[in-house]
Motif scaffolding. Sequence first.
Motif, mmCIF file in Angstrom:
data_model
loop_
_atom_site.group_PDB
_atom_site.id
_atom_site.type_symbol
_atom_site.label_atom_id
_atom_site.label_comp_id
_atom_site.label_asym_id
_atom_site.label_seq_id
_atom_site.Cartn_x
_atom_site.Cartn_y
_atom_site.Cartn_z
ATOM 1 N N HIS A 203 -80.821 -17.304 -54.957
ATOM 2 C CA HIS A 203 -80.932 -18.623 -55.585
ATOM 3 C C HIS A 203 -82.330 -18.832 -56.154
ATOM 4 C CE1 HIS A 203 -77.346 -20.539 -53.265
ATOM 5 N NE2 HIS A 203 -76.960 -19.766 -54.258
ATOM 6 N N LYS A 204 -83.338 -18.360 -55.447
ATOM 7 C CA LYS A 204 -84.717 -18.471 -55.937
ATOM 8 C C LYS A 204 -84.854 -17.717 -57.256
ATOM 9 C CE LYS A 204 -87.649 -15.617 -55.192
ATOM 10 N NZ LYS A 204 -88.240 -14.496 -55.959
ATOM 11 N N ASN A 205 -84.289 -16.525 -57.336
ATOM 12 C CA ASN A 205 -84.373 -15.740 -58.565
ATOM 13 C C ASN A 205 -83.655 -16.421 -59.726
ATOM 14 O OD1 ASN A 205 -85.874 -13.810 -57.236
ATOM 15 N ND2 ASN A 205 -84.134 -12.478 -56.843
ATOM 16 N N LYS A 206 -82.476 -16.983 -59.481
ATOM 17 C CA LYS A 206 -81.735 -17.709 -60.528
ATOM 18 C C LYS A 206 -82.526 -18.933 -60.977
ATOM 19 C CE LYS A 206 -77.734 -15.546 -60.869
ATOM 20 N NZ LYS A 206 -77.321 -14.892 -62.100
ATOM 21 N N LEU A 207 -83.133 -19.638 -60.019
ATOM 22 C CA LEU A 207 -83.931 -20.815 -60.344
ATOM 23 C C LEU A 207 -85.127 -20.427 -61.212
ATOM 24 C CD1 LEU A 207 -84.350 -23.867 -59.921
ATOM 25 C CD2 LEU A 207 -85.607 -23.293 -57.832
ATOM 26 N N CYS A 208 -85.805 -19.342 -60.871
ATOM 27 C CA CYS A 208 -86.941 -18.873 -61.671
ATOM 28 C C CYS A 208 -86.505 -18.519 -63.087
ATOM 29 C CB CYS A 208 -87.615 -17.674 -61.009
ATOM 30 S SG CYS A 208 -88.568 -18.072 -59.537
ATOM 31 N N GLU A 209 -85.372 -17.832 -63.223
ATOM 32 C CA GLU A 209 -84.851 -17.482 -64.548
ATOM 33 C C GLU A 209 -84.573 -18.746 -65.364
ATOM 34 O OE1 GLU A 209 -81.369 -15.046 -64.036
ATOM 35 O OE2 GLU A 209 -82.469 -13.563 -62.854
ATOM 36 N N HIS A 210 -83.964 -19.735 -64.718
ATOM 37 C CA HIS A 210 -83.655 -20.982 -65.413
ATOM 38 C C HIS A 210 -84.931 -21.707 -65.840
ATOM 39 C CE1 HIS A 210 -81.677 -24.662 -66.549
ATOM 40 N NE2 HIS A 210 -82.595 -25.296 -65.840
ATOM 41 N N ILE A 211 -85.899 -21.807 -64.959
ATOM 42 C CA ILE A 211 -87.154 -22.486 -65.288
ATOM 43 C C ILE A 211 -87.837 -21.780 -66.455
ATOM 44 C CG2 ILE A 211 -89.486 -23.005 -64.459
ATOM 45 C CD1 ILE A 211 -88.187 -23.540 -61.673
ATOM 46 N N LEU A 212 -87.857 -20.462 -66.447
ATOM 47 C CA LEU A 212 -88.465 -19.709 -67.543
ATOM 48 C C LEU A 212 -87.765 -20.017 -68.868
ATOM 49 C CD1 LEU A 212 -90.618 -17.645 -68.295
ATOM 50 C CD2 LEU A 212 -88.976 -15.847 -67.732
ATOM 51 N N ASN B 97 -92.664 -16.892 -59.818
ATOM 52 C CA ASN B 97 -92.026 -16.239 -58.674
ATOM 53 C C ASN B 97 -92.435 -17.034 -57.440
ATOM 54 O OD1 ASN B 97 -90.433 -14.406 -57.292
ATOM 55 N ND2 ASN B 97 -91.990 -12.817 -57.216
ATOM 56 N N GLY B 98 -91.869 -16.709 -56.346
ATOM 57 C CA GLY B 98 -92.214 -17.381 -55.109
ATOM 58 C C GLY B 98 -91.448 -16.782 -53.962
ATOM 59 N N TYR B 99 -91.177 -17.617 -53.013
ATOM 60 C CA TYR B 99 -90.429 -17.191 -51.847
ATOM 61 C C TYR B 99 -89.376 -18.263 -51.596
ATOM 62 C CZ TYR B 99 -89.654 -14.555 -47.562
ATOM 63 O OH TYR B 99 -89.098 -13.792 -46.579
ATOM 64 N N VAL B 100 -88.770 -18.277 -50.451
ATOM 65 C CA VAL B 100 -87.644 -19.180 -50.197
ATOM 66 C C VAL B 100 -88.048 -20.648 -50.095
ATOM 67 C CG1 VAL B 100 -86.252 -17.383 -49.127
ATOM 68 C CG2 VAL B 100 -87.782 -18.757 -47.703
ATOM 69 N N ASP B 101 -89.342 -20.930 -49.928
ATOM 70 C CA ASP B 101 -89.773 -22.312 -49.723
ATOM 71 C C ASP B 101 -90.820 -22.809 -50.716
ATOM 72 O OD1 ASP B 101 -91.745 -20.664 -48.746
ATOM 73 O OD2 ASP B 101 -91.915 -21.640 -46.804
ATOM 74 N N HIS B 102 -91.143 -22.018 -51.735
ATOM 75 C CA HIS B 102 -92.105 -22.465 -52.739
ATOM 76 C C HIS B 102 -92.097 -21.520 -53.939
ATOM 77 C CE1 HIS B 102 -94.438 -19.346 -50.743
ATOM 78 N NE2 HIS B 102 -95.212 -19.320 -51.805
ATOM 79 N N LEU B 103 -92.662 -21.991 -55.040
ATOM 80 C CA LEU B 103 -92.818 -21.180 -56.247
ATOM 81 C C LEU B 103 -94.259 -21.236 -56.722
ATOM 82 C CD1 LEU B 103 -89.706 -22.170 -58.419
ATOM 83 C CD2 LEU B 103 -90.001 -20.119 -57.014
ATOM 84 N N HIS B 104 -94.683 -20.163 -57.379
ATOM 85 C CA HIS B 104 -95.971 -20.107 -58.061
ATOM 86 C C HIS B 104 -95.695 -19.934 -59.542
ATOM 87 C CE1 HIS B 104 -98.526 -19.507 -54.465
ATOM 88 N NE2 HIS B 104 -97.509 -18.806 -54.005
ATOM 89 N N CYS B 105 -96.483 -20.625 -60.364
ATOM 90 C CA CYS B 105 -96.362 -20.508 -61.815
ATOM 91 C C CYS B 105 -97.740 -20.257 -62.402
ATOM 92 C CB CYS B 105 -95.809 -21.791 -62.425
ATOM 93 S SG CYS B 105 -94.162 -22.255 -61.887
ATOM 94 N N LEU B 106 -97.819 -19.343 -63.338
ATOM 95 C CA LEU B 106 -99.023 -19.148 -64.135
ATOM 96 C C LEU B 106 -98.701 -19.719 -65.508
ATOM 97 C CD1 LEU B 106 -101.873 -17.993 -64.507
ATOM 98 C CD2 LEU B 106 -100.805 -15.789 -65.098
ATOM 99 N N ILE B 107 -99.398 -20.791 -65.864
ATOM 100 C CA ILE B 107 -99.100 -21.539 -67.085
ATOM 101 C C ILE B 107 -100.355 -21.597 -67.948
ATOM 102 C CG2 ILE B 107 -98.471 -23.819 -68.000
ATOM 103 C CD1 ILE B 107 -96.963 -24.267 -65.307
ATOM 104 N N SER B 108 -100.188 -21.371 -69.226
ATOM 105 C CA SER B 108 -101.270 -21.549 -70.185
ATOM 106 C C SER B 108 -101.039 -22.876 -70.891
ATOM 107 C CB SER B 108 -101.276 -20.390 -71.197
ATOM 108 O OG SER B 108 -102.303 -20.584 -72.145
ATOM 109 N N LEU B 109 -101.924 -23.825 -70.664
ATOM 110 C CA LEU B 109 -101.769 -25.165 -71.246
ATOM 111 C C LEU B 109 -102.174 -25.188 -72.713
ATOM 112 C CD1 LEU B 109 -103.285 -27.427 -68.444
ATOM 113 C CD2 LEU B 109 -100.873 -27.007 -68.925
ATOM 114 N N GLY B 110 -101.380 -25.879 -73.506
ATOM 115 C CA GLY B 110 -101.745 -26.135 -74.888
ATOM 116 C C GLY B 110 -102.745 -27.274 -74.959
ATOM 117 N N PRO B 111 -103.332 -27.519 -76.108
ATOM 118 C CA PRO B 111 -104.390 -28.532 -76.226
ATOM 119 C C PRO B 111 -103.932 -29.955 -75.932
ATOM 120 C CG PRO B 111 -103.798 -27.651 -78.388
ATOM 121 C CD PRO B 111 -103.086 -26.823 -77.367
ATOM 122 N N THR B 112 -102.642 -30.245 -76.049
ATOM 123 C CA THR B 112 -102.161 -31.606 -75.789
ATOM 124 C C THR B 112 -101.342 -31.702 -74.506
ATOM 125 O OG1 THR B 112 -100.157 -31.262 -77.107
ATOM 126 C CG2 THR B 112 -102.105 -32.144 -78.253
#
Length: 128
Positions: free
Chosen positions: A6-15, A29-44
Amino acid sequence: MLSIGHKNKLCEHILEETRKKSIRLLEINGYVDHLHCLISLGPTQCIADIMQSIKGESAHWFNNRSGLERHQKLAWQDDYFAVSVSESHAEQVRSYIQRQEQHHQHTTYYEEAERLAEKYGFTPDSVG
């Protein structure tokens, strides 16, 4: 807690959803109780709006439209932890995110949160 599947499906959907919203999600990616995201913010863009969008949309999808068989609803915590990362450290962070399942075989989320709180000088109730 989520199953790994379920975590993998959720990550695919979020992406997929972040791409539609022009959010540059570089790694998730993450584990069963949390996710980590590396995000590059745009200027706005601001992290609060992006996190609200990701959490709200993904919980709605998971609970109402995912078609995944599950025993409980997904409910994100209200808070999150965010730090900026220099371009020179992005690959190191990406690698850390990719190795979450192996990492959390030895360290719980709570142990990791305590270590980060100590390293960055915050208390859990000051995160938001």
